[in-house]
Enzyme design. Structure first.
Site, PDB file in Angstrom:
ATOM      1  N   TYR A 191      -9.766   1.497   2.120  1.00 52.10           N
ATOM      2  CA  TYR A 191      -9.815   1.611   3.542  1.00 52.10           C
ATOM      3  C   TYR A 191     -10.867   0.695   4.249  1.00 52.10           C
ATOM      4  CZ  TYR A 191      -6.209   5.067   4.556  1.00 52.10           C
ATOM      5  OH  TYR A 191      -4.807   5.471   4.803  1.00 52.10           O
TER       6      TYR A 191
ATOM      7  N   HIS B  45       1.404   4.134  -2.878  1.00 56.22           N
ATOM      8  CA  HIS B  45       1.378   5.724  -2.722  1.00 56.22           C
ATOM      9  C   HIS B  45       2.589   6.346  -3.601  1.00 56.22           C
ATOM     10  CE1 HIS B  45      -2.179   6.105  -0.419  1.00 56.22           C
ATOM     11  NE2 HIS B  45      -1.684   5.758   0.731  1.00 56.22           N
TER      12      HIS B  45
ATOM     13  N   HIS C  90       0.892  -1.284   0.168  1.00 57.85           N
ATOM     14  CA  HIS C  90       0.009   0.078  -0.139  1.00 57.85           C
ATOM     15  C   HIS C  90       0.980   1.238   0.008  1.00 57.85           C
ATOM     16  CE1 HIS C  90      -3.666   2.369   1.529  1.00 57.85           C
ATOM     17  NE2 HIS C  90      -2.631   3.087   1.855  1.00 57.85           N
ATOM     18  N   GLU C  91       1.757   1.195   0.723  1.00 58.05           N
ATOM     19  CA  GLU C  91       2.698   2.409   0.860  1.00 58.05           C
ATOM     20  C   GLU C  91       3.478   2.719  -0.196  1.00 58.05           C
ATOM     21  OE1 GLU C  91       2.028   4.758   3.235  1.00 58.05           O
ATOM     22  OE2 GLU C  91       0.818   3.728   4.315  1.00 58.05           O
TER      23      GLU C  91
ATOM     24  N   HIS D 207      -6.052   7.065  -2.416  1.00 59.17           N
ATOM     25  CA  HIS D 207      -6.812   5.885  -1.709  1.00 59.17           C
ATOM     26  C   HIS D 207      -8.139   5.608  -2.744  1.00 59.17           C
ATOM     27  CE1 HIS D 207      -4.832   6.967   1.994  1.00 59.17           C
ATOM     28  NE2 HIS D 207      -4.531   5.875   1.800  1.00 59.17           N
TER      29      HIS D 207
HETATM   30 ZN   LIG Z   1      -2.544   5.208   2.176  1.00 58.32          ZN
END
Ligand SMILES: [Zn+2]
Length: 303
Positions: free
Chosen positions: A255, A200, A196-197, A206
């Protein structure tokens, strides 16, 4: 005659005004190193528009975020990256970090040329944690044309740190050194947090804040922590990084349904019942949609 004169004066004034605005824009929108910013240029160079985040994306790594994580029970459904004090939980551009282009709130980062991301690992990680990071790299290498490679002397690179400031990173290539922080233990409980990071850092945001998300989820505002509703601000329709991939409940960038909850009740409700709608917040690995978007942004040939 008098009327004609008035009109032509207005026309002259209007032209003068237009020229003045264009001159001002040309002068003030030419940041370095990007010159003559235009939509065509942005598309061609793959710049990533960060403008909608405004000043909230700038800040400082926060030790209190690390302490908060230590209170997170392993069995809780929340993901550690949803708990940070940063924008949307885990988005941070440290103050003083140079950007590809910034003029006031107008800010862009960029994609990584040819999908190559030089990296350094500076955190004190256990062997197991290093294996989780390596697994994330391998997932990208196996399923996309993106390549993480140890840095030699490249100017722009990612440094993976393990400070006690939570799980966070920036969106896209900022220019120079940029941090992806993965706090030991907590950011390593699930394989998807590192992925996930890194996603980014590659330029993605998101999933639940896509501009068309209201057709797929309902944000239950009454359960969102006071003052935290801005974390559900939608992207503008012009910032399209979905590459034709439909809204994706199963994305590793989505999320969980209790993110930013003040009372333990859900804050995100799926409006469609699909095989994926109960996967919101999963951090097992990439969804099919994630892989499709990564390959589209980086123009990978079929893997
Ligand atoms: Zn994030």
């Amino acid at each position: 005659m008098l009327v004609k004169l008035t009109i032509s004066s207005s026309a002259v004034m209007f032209i003068f005004y237009v020229v003045a605005v264009l001159t001002f824009s040309a002068k003030h929108l030419q940041g370095t190193p990007v010159q003559n910013v235009s939509t065509a240029f942005i598309d061609r160079q793959g710049l990533i528009d960060l403008t909608r985040f405004g000043e909230r994306i700038y800040g400082h790594p926060d030790k209190a975020a690390g302490e908060k994580l230590s209170n997170l029970e392993a069995h809780e459904m929340l993901n550690p990256e949803e708990l940070g004090p940063y924008l949307e939980g885990d988005l941070l551009i440290p103050h003083g970090q140079k950007l590809i282009y910034r003029n006031g709130v107008t800010a862009y980062s960029a994609r990584w040329p040819r999908g190559i991301v030089p990296y350094e690992i500076k955190g004190r990680f256990s062997e197991q944690e290093l294996a989780v990071i390596d697994n994330a790299f391998q997932e990208y290498h196996n399923k996309t044309c993106i390549r993480f490679k140890p840095r030699s002397n490249e100017r722009d690179y990612v440094v993976i740190t393990g400070d006690s400031t939570g799980c966070w990173g920036s969106v896209g290539r900022l220019g120079g050194k940029q941090v992806v922080n993965l706090q030991p233990v907590y950011c390593f409980r699930k394989p998807g947090t590192s992925m996930h990071e890194l996603m980014h850092a590659l330029g993605f945001v998101h999933e639940q804040n896509r501009y068309e998300r209201d057709s797929y989820i309902r944000v239950l505002r009454q359960n969102v922590k006071n003052g935290m509703l801005f974390n559900f601000d939608k992207a503008s329709p012009s910032a399209l990084y979905s590459f034709g991939v439909p809204y994706d409940y199963a994305s590793v960038m989505h999320y969980s349904k209790r993110s930013f909850s003040k009372n333990g009740q859900p804050t995100i409700e799926a409006l469609k019942q699909t095989s994926d709608s109960n996967l919101m917040g999963q951090r097992i690995g990439f969804s099919k949609g994630d892989i499709a978007k990564l390959n589209a942004m980086y123009k990978c040939k079929a893997q």
